[in-house]
Design a protein around this motif. Structure first.
Motif, mmCIF file in Angstrom:
data_model
loop_
_atom_site.group_PDB
_atom_site.id
_atom_site.type_symbol
_atom_site.label_atom_id
_atom_site.label_comp_id
_atom_site.label_asym_id
_atom_site.label_seq_id
_atom_site.Cartn_x
_atom_site.Cartn_y
_atom_site.Cartn_z
ATOM 1 N N LEU A 73 0.763 -1.383 -0.155
ATOM 2 C CA LEU A 73 0.191 -0.011 0.084
ATOM 3 C C LEU A 73 1.018 1.164 0.057
ATOM 4 O O LEU A 73 1.898 1.470 0.831
ATOM 5 C CB LEU A 73 -0.823 0.015 1.128
ATOM 6 N N ILE A 74 0.665 2.156 -0.946
ATOM 7 C CA ILE A 74 1.729 3.247 -1.309
ATOM 8 C C ILE A 74 0.658 4.441 -1.188
ATOM 9 O O ILE A 74 -0.412 4.514 -1.919
ATOM 10 C CB ILE A 74 2.382 3.160 -2.468
ATOM 11 N N GLY A 75 1.243 5.438 -0.459
ATOM 12 C CA GLY A 75 0.484 6.752 -0.441
ATOM 13 C C GLY A 75 1.053 7.898 0.277
ATOM 14 O O GLY A 75 2.240 7.448 0.773
ATOM 15 N N LYS A 76 0.709 8.993 0.111
ATOM 16 C CA LYS A 76 1.191 10.305 0.510
ATOM 17 C C LYS A 76 1.320 10.090 2.245
ATOM 18 O O LYS A 76 0.152 9.578 2.760
ATOM 19 C CB LYS A 76 0.720 11.587 0.339
ATOM 20 N N SER A 77 1.866 10.963 3.053
ATOM 21 C CA SER A 77 1.767 11.015 4.545
ATOM 22 C C SER A 77 0.573 11.594 4.871
ATOM 23 O O SER A 77 0.385 12.593 4.487
ATOM 24 C CB SER A 77 3.189 11.498 5.025
ATOM 25 N N GLY A 78 -0.143 10.904 5.792
ATOM 26 C CA GLY A 78 -1.280 11.710 6.111
ATOM 27 C C GLY A 78 -2.637 11.058 5.559
ATOM 28 O O GLY A 78 -3.531 11.697 5.995
ATOM 29 N N VAL A 79 -2.623 10.248 4.751
ATOM 30 C CA VAL A 79 -3.767 10.012 4.001
ATOM 31 C C VAL A 79 -4.697 8.757 4.560
ATOM 32 O O VAL A 79 -5.718 8.617 3.980
ATOM 33 C CB VAL A 79 -3.692 9.668 2.560
ATOM 34 N N GLY A 80 -4.012 8.214 5.566
ATOM 35 C CA GLY A 80 -4.964 7.091 6.303
ATOM 36 C C GLY A 80 -4.406 5.827 5.788
ATOM 37 O O GLY A 80 -5.165 4.970 6.072
ATOM 38 N N ARG A 81 -3.337 5.518 5.366
ATOM 39 C CA ARG A 81 -2.686 4.179 5.014
ATOM 40 C C ARG A 81 -2.794 3.220 6.300
ATOM 41 O O ARG A 81 -3.502 1.986 6.312
ATOM 42 C CB ARG A 81 -1.290 4.109 4.490
ATOM 43 N N ARG A 82 -2.385 3.491 7.402
ATOM 44 C CA ARG A 82 -2.562 2.906 8.725
ATOM 45 C C ARG A 82 -3.786 2.380 9.273
ATOM 46 O O ARG A 82 -4.278 1.423 9.536
ATOM 47 C CB ARG A 82 -1.659 3.364 9.835
ATOM 48 N N THR A 83 -4.531 3.641 9.093
ATOM 49 C CA THR A 83 -6.217 3.198 9.447
ATOM 50 C C THR A 83 -6.688 2.335 8.679
ATOM 51 O O THR A 83 -7.248 1.627 8.858
ATOM 52 C CB THR A 83 -6.703 4.671 9.478
ATOM 53 N N GLY A 84 -6.537 2.567 7.253
ATOM 54 C CA GLY A 84 -6.952 1.447 6.168
ATOM 55 C C GLY A 84 -6.621 0.064 6.529
ATOM 56 O O GLY A 84 -7.521 -0.747 6.635
ATOM 57 N N VAL A 85 -5.261 -0.074 6.904
ATOM 58 C CA VAL A 85 -4.922 -1.433 7.131
ATOM 59 C C VAL A 85 -5.368 -1.961 8.337
ATOM 60 O O VAL A 85 -5.765 -2.904 8.572
ATOM 61 C CB VAL A 85 -3.348 -1.364 7.076
ATOM 62 N N THR A 86 -5.366 -1.036 9.332
ATOM 63 C CA THR A 86 -5.983 -1.509 10.809
ATOM 64 C C THR A 86 -7.422 -1.802 10.541
ATOM 65 O O THR A 86 -8.001 -2.775 11.104
ATOM 66 C CB THR A 86 -5.804 -0.451 11.685
ATOM 67 N N LEU A 87 -8.165 -0.858 9.910
ATOM 68 C CA LEU A 87 -9.956 -1.422 9.703
ATOM 69 C C LEU A 87 -9.777 -2.631 8.914
ATOM 70 O O LEU A 87 -10.595 -3.411 9.104
ATOM 71 C CB LEU A 87 -10.375 -0.187 9.003
ATOM 72 N N THR A 88 -9.067 -2.895 7.751
ATOM 73 C CA THR A 88 -9.148 -4.063 7.087
ATOM 74 C C THR A 88 -8.754 -5.346 7.599
ATOM 75 O O THR A 88 -9.521 -6.310 7.658
ATOM 76 C CB THR A 88 -8.364 -3.645 5.696
ATOM 77 N N LEU A 141 2.803 -4.941 9.215
ATOM 78 C CA LEU A 141 2.740 -3.554 8.794
ATOM 79 C C LEU A 141 4.051 -2.795 8.735
ATOM 80 O O LEU A 141 4.394 -2.660 9.892
ATOM 81 C CB LEU A 141 1.694 -2.710 9.353
ATOM 82 N N LEU A 142 4.817 -2.663 7.830
ATOM 83 C CA LEU A 142 6.304 -1.686 7.907
ATOM 84 C C LEU A 142 5.924 -0.380 7.313
ATOM 85 O O LEU A 142 5.658 -0.307 6.070
ATOM 86 C CB LEU A 142 7.222 -2.611 7.221
ATOM 87 N N GLU A 143 6.164 0.497 7.879
ATOM 88 C CA GLU A 143 6.102 2.060 7.377
ATOM 89 C C GLU A 143 7.521 2.485 7.317
ATOM 90 O O GLU A 143 8.556 2.096 7.893
ATOM 91 C CB GLU A 143 5.476 2.894 8.311
ATOM 92 N N ASP A 144 7.828 3.577 6.313
ATOM 93 C CA ASP A 144 8.964 4.045 6.144
ATOM 94 C C ASP A 144 9.731 4.546 7.198
ATOM 95 O O ASP A 144 11.090 4.395 7.545
ATOM 96 C CB ASP A 144 8.932 5.042 5.073
ATOM 97 N N HIS A 145 9.033 5.057 8.248
ATOM 98 C CA HIS A 145 9.966 5.581 9.584
ATOM 99 C C HIS A 145 10.402 4.441 10.123
ATOM 100 O O HIS A 145 11.334 4.726 11.258
ATOM 101 C CB HIS A 145 8.851 6.443 10.515
#
Length: 89
Positions: free
Chosen positions: A2-17, A60-64
């Motif tokens: 899952l790729i997207g700009k910072s702050g668009v809700g990637r983590r929230t989307g993955v958590t909800l899914t 879930l691995l994020e860039d930071h």
């Protein structure tokens, strides 16, 4: 993946899914003393749940979270060949 700009809700989307799909969500908790050994230990736990116990899960691995360049090499090896050399001795 899952790729997207910072702050668009990637983590929230993955958590909800993962919650809706009744899956376990794993994401490393990065701290000041987080090392390669800690990362490999977390990866072993995820692989134990997915491979041995047969439960569906999401890593879930994020860039930071890539605080050391070796983390990228490990993830690349896992994605390309399905294994991490030297993970289990």
């Amino acid at each position: 993946l899952l790729i997207g700009k910072s702050g668009v809700g990637r983590r929230t989307g993955v958590t909800l899914t993962t919650f809706i799909s009744n899956m376990k969500l794993f994401s490393p908790n990065i701290s000041r003393d987080y090392s390669i050994k800690s990362f490999k230990t977390d990866l072993k736990a995820v692989m134990q749940v997915a491979g041995v116990e047969g439960e569906p899960c999401v890593l879930l691995l994020e860039d930071h979270q890539f605080v050391q360049p070796e983390f990228i090499e490990i993830v690349n090896s896992l994605l390309s060949s399905g294994e991490v050399p030297g993970l289990y001795n």
